[in-house]
Design a protein around this motif. Sequence first.
Motif, PDB file in Angstrom:
ATOM      1  N   LYS A 192      -4.718  14.431  -1.652  1.00  0.00           N
ATOM      2  CA  LYS A 192      -4.893  14.178  -3.080  1.00  0.00           C
ATOM      3  C   LYS A 192      -3.686  14.689  -3.864  1.00  0.00           C
ATOM      4  O   LYS A 192      -3.219  15.806  -3.646  1.00  0.00           O
ATOM      5  N   GLY A 193      -3.208  13.858  -4.783  1.00  0.00           N
ATOM      6  CA  GLY A 193      -2.039  14.213  -5.580  1.00  0.00           C
ATOM      7  C   GLY A 193      -0.710  13.900  -4.916  1.00  0.00           C
ATOM      8  O   GLY A 193       0.338  13.979  -5.557  1.00  0.00           O
ATOM      9  N   ARG A 194      -0.740  13.536  -3.634  1.00  0.00           N
ATOM     10  CA  ARG A 194       0.507  13.220  -2.915  1.00  0.00           C
ATOM     11  C   ARG A 194       0.548  11.761  -2.457  1.00  0.00           C
ATOM     12  O   ARG A 194       1.617  11.155  -2.431  1.00  0.00           O
ATOM     13  N   PHE A 195      -0.610  11.211  -2.077  1.00  0.00           N
ATOM     14  CA  PHE A 195      -0.682   9.840  -1.573  1.00  0.00           C
ATOM     15  C   PHE A 195      -1.360   8.948  -2.611  1.00  0.00           C
ATOM     16  O   PHE A 195      -2.271   9.382  -3.313  1.00  0.00           O
ATOM     17  N   THR A 196      -0.927   7.680  -2.641  1.00  0.00           N
ATOM     18  CA  THR A 196      -1.557   6.692  -3.515  1.00  0.00           C
ATOM     19  C   THR A 196      -1.780   5.405  -2.743  1.00  0.00           C
ATOM     20  O   THR A 196      -0.835   4.845  -2.173  1.00  0.00           O
ATOM     21  N   ILE A 197      -3.030   4.943  -2.728  1.00  0.00           N
ATOM     22  CA  ILE A 197      -3.355   3.666  -2.106  1.00  0.00           C
ATOM     23  C   ILE A 197      -3.417   2.598  -3.187  1.00  0.00           C
ATOM     24  O   ILE A 197      -3.903   2.847  -4.300  1.00  0.00           O
ATOM     25  N   SER A 198      -2.911   1.421  -2.881  1.00  0.00           N
ATOM     26  CA  SER A 198      -2.956   0.305  -3.824  1.00  0.00           C
ATOM     27  C   SER A 198      -3.054  -0.990  -3.025  1.00  0.00           C
ATOM     28  O   SER A 198      -2.861  -1.001  -1.798  1.00  0.00           O
ATOM     29  N   ARG A 199      -3.351  -2.060  -3.722  1.00  0.00           N
ATOM     30  CA  ARG A 199      -3.463  -3.356  -3.045  1.00  0.00           C
ATOM     31  C   ARG A 199      -2.989  -4.467  -3.960  1.00  0.00           C
ATOM     32  O   ARG A 199      -3.054  -4.351  -5.187  1.00  0.00           O
ATOM     33  N   ASP A 200      -2.558  -5.549  -3.332  1.00  0.00           N
ATOM     34  CA  ASP A 200      -2.162  -6.762  -4.039  1.00  0.00           C
ATOM     35  C   ASP A 200      -2.942  -7.902  -3.404  1.00  0.00           C
ATOM     36  O   ASP A 200      -2.578  -8.379  -2.317  1.00  0.00           O
ATOM     37  N   ASN A 201      -4.001  -8.327  -4.063  1.00  0.00           N
ATOM     38  CA  ASN A 201      -4.852  -9.361  -3.482  1.00  0.00           C
ATOM     39  C   ASN A 201      -4.153 -10.727  -3.457  1.00  0.00           C
ATOM     40  O   ASN A 201      -4.551 -11.591  -2.675  1.00  0.00           O
ATOM     41  N   ALA A 202      -3.150 -10.906  -4.263  1.00  0.00           N
ATOM     42  CA  ALA A 202      -2.396 -12.162  -4.220  1.00  0.00           C
ATOM     43  C   ALA A 202      -1.497 -12.239  -2.989  1.00  0.00           C
ATOM     44  O   ALA A 202      -1.181 -13.327  -2.500  1.00  0.00           O
ATOM     45  N   ARG A 203      -1.090 -11.072  -2.511  1.00  0.00           N
ATOM     46  CA  ARG A 203      -0.213 -11.014  -1.327  1.00  0.00           C
ATOM     47  C   ARG A 203      -0.958 -10.578  -0.068  1.00  0.00           C
ATOM     48  O   ARG A 203      -0.344 -10.432   0.992  1.00  0.00           O
ATOM     49  N   ASN A 204      -2.274 -10.350  -0.189  1.00  0.00           N
ATOM     50  CA  ASN A 204      -3.078  -9.922   0.968  1.00  0.00           C
ATOM     51  C   ASN A 204      -2.480  -8.686   1.639  1.00  0.00           C
ATOM     52  O   ASN A 204      -2.367  -8.617   2.875  1.00  0.00           O
ATOM     53  N   THR A 205      -2.105  -7.728   0.811  1.00  0.00           N
ATOM     54  CA  THR A 205      -1.420  -6.548   1.321  1.00  0.00           C
ATOM     55  C   THR A 205      -1.989  -5.276   0.674  1.00  0.00           C
ATOM     56  O   THR A 205      -2.292  -5.267  -0.519  1.00  0.00           O
ATOM     57  N   VAL A 206      -2.104  -4.246   1.483  1.00  0.00           N
ATOM     58  CA  VAL A 206      -2.497  -2.927   0.992  1.00  0.00           C
ATOM     59  C   VAL A 206      -1.349  -1.969   1.299  1.00  0.00           C
ATOM     60  O   VAL A 206      -0.646  -2.117   2.307  1.00  0.00           O
ATOM     61  N   TYR A 207      -1.170  -0.996   0.407  1.00  0.00           N
ATOM     62  CA  TYR A 207      -0.057  -0.067   0.517  1.00  0.00           C
ATOM     63  C   TYR A 207      -0.557   1.376   0.533  1.00  0.00           C
ATOM     64  O   TYR A 207      -1.634   1.678   0.033  1.00  0.00           O
ATOM     65  N   LEU A 208       0.265   2.246   1.100  1.00  0.00           N
ATOM     66  CA  LEU A 208       0.025   3.678   0.991  1.00  0.00           C
ATOM     67  C   LEU A 208       1.352   4.340   0.652  1.00  0.00           C
ATOM     68  O   LEU A 208       2.251   4.404   1.503  1.00  0.00           O
ATOM     69  N   GLN A 209       1.484   4.791  -0.588  1.00  0.00           N
ATOM     70  CA  GLN A 209       2.657   5.533  -0.997  1.00  0.00           C
ATOM     71  C   GLN A 209       2.429   7.001  -0.675  1.00  0.00           C
ATOM     72  O   GLN A 209       1.451   7.592  -1.148  1.00  0.00           O
ATOM     73  N   MET A 210       3.305   7.572   0.127  1.00  0.00           N
ATOM     74  CA  MET A 210       3.149   8.950   0.574  1.00  0.00           C
ATOM     75  C   MET A 210       4.337   9.767   0.067  1.00  0.00           C
ATOM     76  O   MET A 210       5.481   9.496   0.451  1.00  0.00           O
ATOM     77  N   ASN A 211       4.054  10.727  -0.780  1.00  0.00           N
ATOM     78  CA  ASN A 211       5.082  11.604  -1.334  1.00  0.00           C
ATOM     79  C   ASN A 211       4.842  13.036  -0.879  1.00  0.00           C
ATOM     80  O   ASN A 211       3.763  13.377  -0.403  1.00  0.00           O
ATOM     81  N   SER A 212       5.859  13.853  -1.044  1.00  0.00           N
ATOM     82  CA  SER A 212       5.767  15.278  -0.687  1.00  0.00           C
ATOM     83  C   SER A 212       5.193  15.456   0.703  1.00  0.00           C
ATOM     84  O   SER A 212       4.279  16.262   0.935  1.00  0.00           O
ATOM     85  N   LEU A 213       5.726  14.716   1.640  1.00  0.00           N
ATOM     86  CA  LEU A 213       5.192  14.728   2.995  1.00  0.00           C
ATOM     87  C   LEU A 213       5.366  16.087   3.658  1.00  0.00           C
ATOM     88  O   LEU A 213       6.372  16.791   3.444  1.00  0.00           O
ATOM     89  N   LYS A 214       4.385  16.420   4.479  1.00  0.00           N
ATOM     90  CA  LYS A 214       4.352  17.693   5.199  1.00  0.00           C
ATOM     91  C   LYS A 214       4.313  17.428   6.696  1.00  0.00           C
ATOM     92  O   LYS A 214       3.846  16.358   7.127  1.00  0.00           O
ATOM     93  N   PRO A 215       4.741  18.387   7.504  1.00  0.00           N
ATOM     94  CA  PRO A 215       4.666  18.190   8.965  1.00  0.00           C
ATOM     95  C   PRO A 215       3.251  17.852   9.436  1.00  0.00           C
ATOM     96  O   PRO A 215       3.097  17.064  10.381  1.00  0.00           O
ATOM     97  N   GLU A 216       2.246  18.376   8.771  1.00  0.00           N
ATOM     98  CA  GLU A 216       0.873  18.087   9.186  1.00  0.00           C
ATOM     99  C   GLU A 216       0.424  16.668   8.848  1.00  0.00           C
ATOM    100  O   GLU A 216      -0.681  16.255   9.230  1.00  0.00           O
ATOM    101  N   ASP A 217       1.254  15.918   8.146  1.00  0.00           N
ATOM    102  CA  ASP A 217       0.962  14.503   7.916  1.00  0.00           C
ATOM    103  C   ASP A 217       1.404  13.635   9.100  1.00  0.00           C
ATOM    104  O   ASP A 217       1.136  12.428   9.110  1.00  0.00           O
TER     105      ASP A 217
END
Length: 116
Positions: free
Chosen positions: A65-90
Amino acid sequence: QVQLVESGGGLVQPGGSLRLSCAASRFTFRNYAMSWYRQAPGKERESVATISNTGGTTNYVDSVKGRFTISRDNARNTVYLQMNSLKPEDTAVYYCNARFLANVYWGQGTQVTVSS
């Protein structure tokens, strides 16, 4: 045949960012809730983030929470995961998941490694 194809994984330093994509085909994408799961070596697969079919509702595991963002584009049939402030445990293999009623589909996974 249903396809979920993930891309965007790789090696990144701690504190860095990655954006995962999952391209869906051969099913009615807009009807499906979409999720990202991950599985680290020796650990169970866990749900990381979920987005409703319309994109109006999202949920995250506490650890991202606060680091990752999920989003989708139904016109492109695509889902995304933006991952910021990545840690080794990711570090894990990240899987795309589609779910609608009794139908559940999985992608093949993409490796994310966070290391200096």
